[in-house]
Design a protein around this motif. Structure first.
Motif, PDB file in Angstrom:
ATOM      1  N   LEU A   1      22.684 -47.345 -43.410  1.00  0.00           N
ATOM      2  CA  LEU A   1      23.376 -46.114 -43.770  1.00  0.00           C
ATOM      3  C   LEU A   1      24.534 -46.496 -44.671  1.00  0.00           C
ATOM      4  O   LEU A   1      25.564 -47.004 -44.212  1.00  0.00           O
ATOM      5  N   ALA A   2      24.352 -46.319 -45.975  1.00  0.00           N
ATOM      6  CA  ALA A   2      25.315 -46.812 -46.955  1.00  0.00           C
ATOM      7  C   ALA A   2      26.108 -45.674 -47.579  1.00  0.00           C
ATOM      8  O   ALA A   2      25.605 -44.564 -47.766  1.00  0.00           O
ATOM      9  N   SER A   3      27.350 -45.966 -47.910  1.00  0.00           N
ATOM     10  CA  SER A   3      28.223 -45.017 -48.591  1.00  0.00           C
ATOM     11  C   SER A   3      28.466 -45.478 -50.016  1.00  0.00           C
ATOM     12  O   SER A   3      28.602 -46.680 -50.271  1.00  0.00           O
ATOM     13  N   GLU A   4      28.520 -44.537 -50.947  1.00  0.00           N
ATOM     14  CA  GLU A   4      28.791 -44.890 -52.340  1.00  0.00           C
ATOM     15  C   GLU A   4      30.278 -45.108 -52.572  1.00  0.00           C
ATOM     16  O   GLU A   4      30.666 -45.802 -53.512  1.00  0.00           O
ATOM     17  N   THR A   5      31.104 -44.501 -51.737  1.00  0.00           N
ATOM     18  CA  THR A   5      32.546 -44.563 -51.977  1.00  0.00           C
ATOM     19  C   THR A   5      33.352 -45.118 -50.798  1.00  0.00           C
ATOM     20  O   THR A   5      34.436 -45.654 -50.994  1.00  0.00           O
ATOM     21  N   GLY A   6      32.838 -44.990 -49.571  1.00  0.00           N
ATOM     22  CA  GLY A   6      33.601 -45.384 -48.399  1.00  0.00           C
ATOM     23  C   GLY A   6      33.408 -46.842 -48.023  1.00  0.00           C
ATOM     24  O   GLY A   6      32.414 -47.474 -48.377  1.00  0.00           O
ATOM     25  N   HIS A   7      34.401 -47.370 -47.326  1.00  0.00           N
ATOM     26  CA  HIS A   7      34.331 -48.723 -46.780  1.00  0.00           C
ATOM     27  C   HIS A   7      34.765 -48.649 -45.326  1.00  0.00           C
ATOM     28  O   HIS A   7      35.789 -48.037 -45.021  1.00  0.00           O
ATOM     29  N   PHE A   8      34.006 -49.295 -44.443  1.00  0.00           N
ATOM     30  CA  PHE A   8      34.208 -49.109 -43.014  1.00  0.00           C
ATOM     31  C   PHE A   8      34.512 -50.423 -42.320  1.00  0.00           C
ATOM     32  O   PHE A   8      34.118 -51.494 -42.778  1.00  0.00           O
ATOM     33  N   TYR A   9      35.193 -50.308 -41.191  1.00  0.00           N
ATOM     34  CA  TYR A   9      35.576 -51.479 -40.411  1.00  0.00           C
ATOM     35  C   TYR A   9      34.884 -51.495 -39.053  1.00  0.00           C
ATOM     36  O   TYR A   9      34.375 -52.520 -38.618  1.00  0.00           O
ATOM     37  N   LYS A  10      34.858 -50.343 -38.379  1.00  0.00           N
ATOM     38  CA  LYS A  10      34.202 -50.235 -37.083  1.00  0.00           C
ATOM     39  C   LYS A  10      33.280 -49.030 -37.083  1.00  0.00           C
ATOM     40  O   LYS A  10      33.433 -48.120 -37.899  1.00  0.00           O
ATOM     41  N   ALA A  11      32.351 -49.027 -36.138  1.00  0.00           N
ATOM     42  CA  ALA A  11      31.478 -47.872 -35.938  1.00  0.00           C
ATOM     43  C   ALA A  11      31.359 -47.642 -34.437  1.00  0.00           C
ATOM     44  O   ALA A  11      31.386 -48.586 -33.653  1.00  0.00           O
ATOM     45  N   ARG A  12      31.247 -46.375 -34.041  1.00  0.00           N
ATOM     46  CA  ARG A  12      31.119 -46.037 -32.633  1.00  0.00           C
ATOM     47  C   ARG A  12      30.017 -45.000 -32.439  1.00  0.00           C
ATOM     48  O   ARG A  12      29.906 -44.051 -33.231  1.00  0.00           O
ATOM     49  N   VAL A  13      29.232 -45.179 -31.387  1.00  0.00           N
ATOM     50  CA  VAL A  13      28.299 -44.149 -30.968  1.00  0.00           C
ATOM     51  C   VAL A  13      29.113 -42.992 -30.394  1.00  0.00           C
ATOM     52  O   VAL A  13      30.009 -43.207 -29.578  1.00  0.00           O
ATOM     53  N   TRP A  14      28.818 -41.781 -30.843  1.00  0.00           N
ATOM     54  CA  TRP A  14      29.567 -40.614 -30.395  1.00  0.00           C
ATOM     55  C   TRP A  14      29.037 -40.192 -29.032  1.00  0.00           C
ATOM     56  O   TRP A  14      27.958 -39.645 -28.905  1.00  0.00           O
ATOM     57  N   ASP A  15      29.827 -40.456 -27.990  1.00  0.00           N
ATOM     58  CA  ASP A  15      29.432 -40.146 -26.624  1.00  0.00           C
ATOM     59  C   ASP A  15      30.713 -39.869 -25.838  1.00  0.00           C
ATOM     60  O   ASP A  15      31.669 -40.642 -25.949  1.00  0.00           O
ATOM     61  N   ASN A  16      30.716 -38.795 -25.070  1.00  0.00           N
ATOM     62  CA  ASN A  16      31.965 -38.435 -24.370  1.00  0.00           C
ATOM     63  C   ASN A  16      32.173 -39.214 -23.076  1.00  0.00           C
ATOM     64  O   ASN A  16      33.153 -38.990 -22.377  1.00  0.00           O
ATOM     65  N   ARG A  17      31.286 -40.160 -22.767  1.00  0.00           N
ATOM     66  CA  ARG A  17      31.468 -41.002 -21.587  1.00  0.00           C
ATOM     67  C   ARG A  17      32.213 -42.279 -21.966  1.00  0.00           C
ATOM     68  O   ARG A  17      32.125 -42.760 -23.080  1.00  0.00           O
ATOM     69  N   TYR A  18      32.958 -42.815 -20.984  1.00  0.00           N
ATOM     70  CA  TYR A  18      33.573 -44.113 -21.205  1.00  0.00           C
ATOM     71  C   TYR A  18      32.529 -45.228 -21.238  1.00  0.00           C
ATOM     72  O   TYR A  18      32.675 -46.221 -21.931  1.00  0.00           O
TER      73      TYR A  18
ATOM     74  N   THR B   1      35.674 -55.299 -44.317  1.00  0.00           N
ATOM     75  CA  THR B   1      35.036 -53.993 -44.412  1.00  0.00           C
ATOM     76  C   THR B   1      33.632 -54.088 -45.008  1.00  0.00           C
ATOM     77  O   THR B   1      33.231 -55.102 -45.577  1.00  0.00           O
ATOM     78  N   THR B   2      32.898 -52.981 -44.883  1.00  0.00           N
ATOM     79  CA  THR B   2      31.547 -52.918 -45.426  1.00  0.00           C
ATOM     80  C   THR B   2      31.239 -51.486 -45.865  1.00  0.00           C
ATOM     81  O   THR B   2      31.841 -50.529 -45.364  1.00  0.00           O
ATOM     82  N   LYS B   3      30.300 -51.340 -46.779  1.00  0.00           N
ATOM     83  CA  LYS B   3      29.820 -50.012 -47.183  1.00  0.00           C
ATOM     84  C   LYS B   3      28.689 -49.528 -46.284  1.00  0.00           C
ATOM     85  O   LYS B   3      28.369 -48.342 -46.284  1.00  0.00           O
ATOM     86  N   SER B   4      28.069 -50.460 -45.540  1.00  0.00           N
ATOM     87  CA  SER B   4      26.824 -50.129 -44.849  1.00  0.00           C
ATOM     88  C   SER B   4      26.927 -50.302 -43.344  1.00  0.00           C
ATOM     89  O   SER B   4      27.485 -51.292 -42.857  1.00  0.00           O
ATOM     90  N   ILE B   5      26.368 -49.356 -42.624  1.00  0.00           N
ATOM     91  CA  ILE B   5      26.206 -49.448 -41.176  1.00  0.00           C
ATOM     92  C   ILE B   5      24.719 -49.655 -40.899  1.00  0.00           C
ATOM     93  O   ILE B   5      23.878 -48.967 -41.486  1.00  0.00           O
TER      94      ILE B   5
ATOM     95  N   PRO C   1      31.078 -57.285 -42.263  1.00  0.00           N
ATOM     96  CA  PRO C   1      31.670 -57.165 -43.606  1.00  0.00           C
ATOM     97  C   PRO C   1      30.717 -57.580 -44.722  1.00  0.00           C
ATOM     98  O   PRO C   1      29.920 -58.498 -44.573  1.00  0.00           O
ATOM     99  N   ASP C   2      30.838 -56.854 -45.850  1.00  0.00           N
ATOM    100  CA  ASP C   2      30.116 -57.265 -47.052  1.00  0.00           C
ATOM    101  C   ASP C   2      31.062 -57.796 -48.126  1.00  0.00           C
ATOM    102  O   ASP C   2      30.615 -58.292 -49.163  1.00  0.00           O
ATOM    103  N   GLY C   3      32.388 -57.682 -47.887  1.00  0.00           N
ATOM    104  CA  GLY C   3      33.371 -58.252 -48.807  1.00  0.00           C
ATOM    105  C   GLY C   3      33.565 -57.494 -50.099  1.00  0.00           C
ATOM    106  O   GLY C   3      34.298 -57.951 -50.989  1.00  0.00           O
ATOM    107  N   SER C   4      32.952 -56.313 -50.240  1.00  0.00           N
ATOM    108  CA  SER C   4      33.039 -55.599 -51.514  1.00  0.00           C
ATOM    109  C   SER C   4      34.397 -54.930 -51.724  1.00  0.00           C
ATOM    110  O   SER C   4      34.764 -54.613 -52.858  1.00  0.00           O
ATOM    111  N   PHE C   5      35.151 -54.713 -50.643  1.00  0.00           N
ATOM    112  CA  PHE C   5      36.479 -54.111 -50.770  1.00  0.00           C
ATOM    113  C   PHE C   5      37.522 -55.020 -50.130  1.00  0.00           C
ATOM    114  O   PHE C   5      38.356 -55.606 -50.802  1.00  0.00           O
ATOM    115  N   LYS C   6      37.447 -55.167 -48.822  1.00  0.00           N
ATOM    116  CA  LYS C   6      38.279 -56.115 -48.096  1.00  0.00           C
ATOM    117  C   LYS C   6      37.358 -57.087 -47.363  1.00  0.00           C
ATOM    118  O   LYS C   6      36.174 -56.828 -47.183  1.00  0.00           O
ATOM    119  N   SER C   7      37.932 -58.204 -46.926  1.00  0.00           N
ATOM    120  CA  SER C   7      37.111 -59.214 -46.260  1.00  0.00           C
ATOM    121  C   SER C   7      36.583 -58.729 -44.920  1.00  0.00           C
ATOM    122  O   SER C   7      35.658 -59.319 -44.361  1.00  0.00           O
TER     123      SER C   7
END
Length: 225
Positions: free
Chosen positions: A207-224, A188-192, A180-186
């Motif tokens: 990888l920063a967004s000008e408008t979005g705020h994120f909580y989690k990130a996942r690598v896109w992979d079809n394996r468990y 969330t963050t703008k940057s991955i 978290p960067d705290g810019s929106f919610k405690s």
């Protein structure tokens, strides 16, 4: 009510949903037998739903897990890993012929996480014997065989930090995570953060967004895992 759903990609068609996840769901996983597991933190539960119908009014099974935050299917060992507060454990999940679900803890896999407030649980792609586990103060690489929690892994000097909400890796050793960067919610963050492995040396990119705020990130992979 707390919601959970499954949608098709890329169409975005609703395939299944429930209004009966425990309070504040944090993680969801589809098992190969069609059962969906949801971890809910203040609800302190893992709840399990069948997907034979597009709507589940009530869970088919539930387990108590304090501050439940993560669930992850292990294809190799045929168990569902889960984290809550200072506990890492695994469950055997059976869809019975009568449509009921039986959930049994595999206590031989239960382990105490060395620090408090476990959060994310993710596969280490390229090593089916390892898991990523984040807490309020560390990021661990867990060895399923030895049950050791390590902070001495490639890239630890960048990744082993407090309050990582999401973590993942690519098979070339590159890491992706956010905190978290705290810019929106405690929480969330703008940057991955992407730590790109370039011939054994890590190069940091944000990888920063000008408008979005994120909580989690996942690598896109079809394996468990």
């Amino acid at each position: 009510s707390s919601y959970g759903c499954m949608v098709s990609y890329p169409e975005g068609k609703m395939l299944w949903y429930t209004q009966s996840a425990a309070n504040n769901p944090h993680s969801i996983e589809l098992l190969p037998n069609g059962v969906i597991a949801i971890a809910s933190s203040p609800g302190a539960e893992g709840r399990f739903f069948t997907t034979t119908e597009s709507f589940s009014k009530v869970p088919a099974a539930r387990v108590a897990l304090a501050d439940a935050h993560g669930v992850l299917w292990d294809e190799q060992n045929q168990v569902l890993w889960a984290v809550g507060r200072t506990v890492l454990t695994a469950y055997q999940v059976t869809l019975n012929t009568d449509g009921t679900v039986t959930v049994t803890e595999d206590t031989s896999r239960r382990a105490t996480i060395p620090s408090d407030h476990a959060h994310d649980l993710a596969p280490v792609y390229g090593d089916t014997n390892a898991l990523w586990i984040t807490t309020g103060s560390h990021v661990y690489r867990f060895d399923k065989t030895t049950k050791a929690f390590s902070t001495d892994y490639a890239g630890h000097e960048y990744l082993d930090r407090a309050n990582v909400k999401g973590v993942g890796n690519f098979e070339d050793g590159s890491l992706v995570f956010l905190y978290p960067d705290g810019s929106f919610k405690s929480w969330t963050t703008k940057s991955i953060v992407l730590m790109r492995n370039q011939d054994g040396k890590m190069a940091k990119e944000e990888l920063a967004s000008e408008t979005g705020h994120f909580y989690k990130a996942r690598v896109w992979d079809n394996r468990y895992q």
